[in-house]
Design an enzyme around this catalytic site. Structure first.
Site, short mmCIF file in Angstrom:
data_model
loop_
_atom_site.label_atom_id
_atom_site.label_comp_id
_atom_site.label_asym_id
_atom_site.label_seq_id
_atom_site.Cartn_x
_atom_site.Cartn_y
_atom_site.Cartn_z
N CYS A 7 5.20 -36.61 -19.07
CA CYS A 7 6.36 -36.48 -17.79
C CYS A 7 8.24 -37.45 -18.09
O CYS A 7 9.01 -36.73 -17.76
CB CYS A 7 6.04 -37.67 -16.90
N HIS A 50 6.29 -33.68 -8.68
CA HIS A 50 6.49 -33.78 -9.76
C HIS A 50 6.79 -33.21 -10.89
O HIS A 50 5.18 -32.69 -11.07
CB HIS A 50 5.34 -35.13 -9.70
N HIS A 59 11.00 -43.46 -10.90
CA HIS A 59 10.14 -42.78 -11.26
C HIS A 59 9.69 -42.19 -9.90
O HIS A 59 9.28 -40.96 -9.82
CB HIS A 59 9.28 -42.72 -12.22
#
Lengths: 345, 400
Positions: free
Chosen positions: B159, B327, B292
């Site tokens: 990610c 996300h 994040h």
């Protein structure tokens, strides 16, 4: 500018694992597809690790642990990894599950160990290394880009040690897919194989195998840009073509692949002896990692094994001093590396 | 003194817009892009996702790609974002020769692989997609559409791939390898990683609530974004201007667990500290943090701990814009970098949607977009599986 050295380099491949026996006693390799010869993992890993970790992870970890043991460098400042396909065995398992059983049977364990950075993460956990950590996954240049990343970190003065590796695993069924698209398995080609190469780079020449004297990566270069790239690489290191002991290429028996190397060596390096390594280690996305592995050991031991030379230019007398490494894919992307023996060697 | 790195162009595609203008509008109006699944052909229709609103066919049509031409969604999204970035930076095909392209991804061509895998095994009908499976293939598809870049690379750190692509880009400039780099990342939704995250039980069946006490997981999203990084002198000589600079980079590893973050947020803390040190700034100079903030219990607790360790009791405004975009995994670092650029340029704080109740020991995210002071320096965090934690420090460019 501080110099950069390869301090240790280990492999698990078609040859004897964690050994340089291939230099005098190479295992001859055959067949279109050949899995790597594994060491006895139990001597390196706990039973839990042996059970839990996939092969690519076990291999990477064992080569890294061997380097830590040999060099005493327990916490490398950076970890730079190249992989073409990542943890392919787990990825393939999940793809098969998805197509066979639909979306109800997905295994979290396989997924956790399926991303490309799983290897670099595992190495960081085991060496407790909180520093720079990067994985590059870019076809046949994956390892070369990881090496380039480490090189930049040294050049920017951020690190003094780096663990750099190239890793790929290959299943028989994925081999079949890669053969379908002509990536592997051309007529006359050496086996498609798996790669595990780990090396430690340092900024200290003590106990080093050789110096990493230059590195250049080019994308879609014209012949003229390729010539300039080589000229700059050699110029920055202060050497001429004539001083190269040999050039190590990625020829693998496939006519289309080998033609690019043939053009490169005949046009840019006439009169320089040519060496190969893929007939010993196989071919695949990160097989280029074997090139600096082979070169570093040749420079350290001061001889070129009989199995390496090919082509018509005879080897020069004496120990090799400087080796140029060239890796390319379809003539589209090139990597050039320059490795030099230590002074007084 | 390091020569500044200017950001002379940016492009973004996500669930909240197909360009910077649409993205800004959604952020200012608190309009989320997370909703029912429309394009992804998954059995898990109950899971909300942040899909880019165009289908593959619509993306192809917009980009003028012939229907029969094999392609992958990651590349289509990337092309759209890269086009916008190159346009803003006014880069010509000739200038691309001396420009590097660094694009992060993990999924690559998985959207087609999971569709055609039985064919891959059985026959030759879908071979084009075997060749497009790997990460590097999507990068080259995106790059080659626009001409000939001098260098390409594909970082893949799960990610945080796109943020690490930007850091690799900055390193290329600072090490003298290139004067100009286009960096970012692209990732489409796939059944593969949707089911992976689902198996790990970290997907929310409702809209995600980053940093909320009742958060139970994340919503997946997709998209792409790129920034054009340029040595200040090079940009000046081309006569282009920049509204922001990339002043600091931090790449660290949590070295704790394959998928979980450490309770104290060690990797996150190191990444943020490194970015600040690199920029020569003190924590109190940070005006906004784009976290994040996935919305999983683990990440938000760990990231809160790291933020408190860095900032003490004076934590600056923090928000997770994943409550807008979902996300976007390997693209998220670049998407959120461009969101930070919009915040710097238009002087607003992107809010954290769906936050109601403070978590114990957690940070209280931004819910009001009007800033209390000028936004000059922002941190952008991006963390990945494997503890690949990275952070950028971006600044509003002060006119010299």
């Amino acid at each position: 500018m501080k110099k950069i050295y390869i301090r240790a380099a280990e492999q698990i491949s078609l040859q004897q694992p964690l050994s340089e026996a291939w230099m005098t006693d190479p295992v001859s390799v055959e067949g279109p597809y050949a899995p790597a010869a594994d060491p006895d993992f139990r001597t390196w890993l706990t039973p839990a690790e042996s059970r839990r970790l996939g092969k690519i992870l076990k291999r990477a970890l064992v080569t890294a642990l061997s380097i830590v043991r040999k060099t005493g460098v327990e916490h490398p400042d950076a970890i730079c990894v190249g992989t073409g396909l990542g943890c392919m065995v787990n990825t393939e398992h999940l793809l098969e599950t998805l197509c066979r059983d639909g979306e109800s049977m997905f295994s979290p364990t396989h997924f956790m160990q399926s991303t490309h950075n799983t290897v670099a993460s595992l190495l960081a956990i085991h060496t407790k290394s909180h520093g720079h950590n990067l994985t590059c996954s870019h076809k046949d240049l994956s390892f070369d880009l990881a090496l380039f990343d480490a090189w930049m970190q040294f050049r920017l003065g951020r690190i003094r040690t780096a663990l750099v590796g190239g890793y790929d695993e290959l299943t028989p069924s994925y081999y079949t897919l890669l053969r379908r698209i002509g990536y592997l398995g051309a007529e006359g080609e050496v086996p498609g194989s798996e790669t595990t190469v780990t090396m430690l780079l340092t900024d200290d020449s003590k106990d080093a195998l050789c110096e990493l004297a230059g590195l250049r990566i080019l994308y879609r270069p014209t012949p003229e840009e390729l010539r300039q790239g080589l000229e700059h690489l050699l110029g920055e290191a202060g050497i001429t073509c004539g001083e190269l002991s040999a050039v190590i290429t990625g020829v693998n028996g496939s006519r289309t692949n080998d033609a690019f190397y043939e053009a490169f060596t005949s046009q840019l390096l006439p009169g320089v002896p040519t060496l190969r390594y893929r007939h010993l280690f196989g071919t695949g996305y990160t097989a280029s990692a074997f090139a600096p592995y082979v070169a570093a050991h040749c420079l350290e031991r001061g001889f070129i094994p009989e199995a390496l030379p090919y082509g018509s230019v005879p080897l020069r007398e004496g120990a090799p001093r400087t080796l140029l490494l060239v890796n390319q894919r379809d003539g589209k992307q090139y990597s050039l590396q320059l490795l030099r023996a230590l002074c007084g060697n | 003194m390091k020569e500044p790195i200017w950001i002379t162009g940016a492009g973004i595609v996500s669930a909240i817009g197909l360009d910077k203008r649409e993205t800004l509008d959604s952020l200012l109006h608190g309009r989320t892009g997370i909703g029912p699944m429309r394009h992804l052909q998954s059995e898990h229709r109950e899971l909300p996702v942040g899909e880019v609103r165009l289908s593959d066919e619509e993306l192809r049509a917009r980009l003028g790609i012939a229907p029969g031409m094999p392609t992958i969604r990651t590349a289509l999204l990337g092309m759209l974002a890269l086009e916008e970035a190159l346009e803003e930076a006014r880069l010509t095909a000739d200038e691309l020769l001396r420009t590097a392209f660094v694009s992060g991804t993990t999924v690559g061509g998985m959207d087609q692989s999971e569709r055609y895998y039985p064919d891959f095994l059985a026959n030759d009908t879908r071979n084009a997609y075997i060749a497009l499976h790997d990460c590097g293939a999507s990068t080259e598809l995106i790059a080659d559409r626009f001409g000939r870049f001098g260098f390409v690379a594909t970082p893949s750190t799960a990610c945080s791939s796109a943020l690490n692509a930007i850091i690799l880009g900055a390193d290329l400039i600072r090490s003298g390898a290139f004067d100009r780099v286009v960096a970012g990342g692209s990732e489409c939704l796939t059944k593969f990683h949707l089911n992976g995250f689902n198996a790990l039980m970290i997907l929310d069946r409702e809209a995600c609530r980053p940093f909320d006490a009742t958060r139970v997981g994340l919503n997946l999203g997709e998209g792409a974004a790129y920034v054009v990084l340029e040595r200040a002198s090079t940009a000046r000589s081309r006569g282009v201007v920049a509204s922001a600079t990339l002043d600091g980079c931090g790449n660290a590893c949590d070295a704790f667990h394959q998928t979980a973050s450490s309770p104290g947020g060690e990797g996150a803390l190191r990444a943020m500290r490194e970015a600040l040190e690199d920029a020569g700034l003190a924590p109190e100079q940070v005006d906004y943090v784009n976290a994040h903030g996935t919305g999983t219990p683990n990440n938000d607790a760990s990231e809160s701990a790291a933020l408190k360790r860095l900032f003490g009791d004076r934590v600056p405004p923090v928000s997770s814009t994943k409550s807008f975009t979902g996300h976007t995994t390997s693209a998220s670092g670049a998407i959120e970098t461009v969101i930070c650029l919009l915040a710097l340029r238009h002087q607003f704080l992107p809010v954290n949607l769906n936050w109601r109740e403070a978590m114990p020991e957690g940070i209280r995210p931004v819910v009001e977009s009007r800033p209390q002071r000028e936004i000059r320096h922002v941190l952008c965090n991006s963390f990945g599986f494997g503890g690949n934690d990275s952070s950028l420090l971006l600044s509003k460019r002060e006119e010299a």
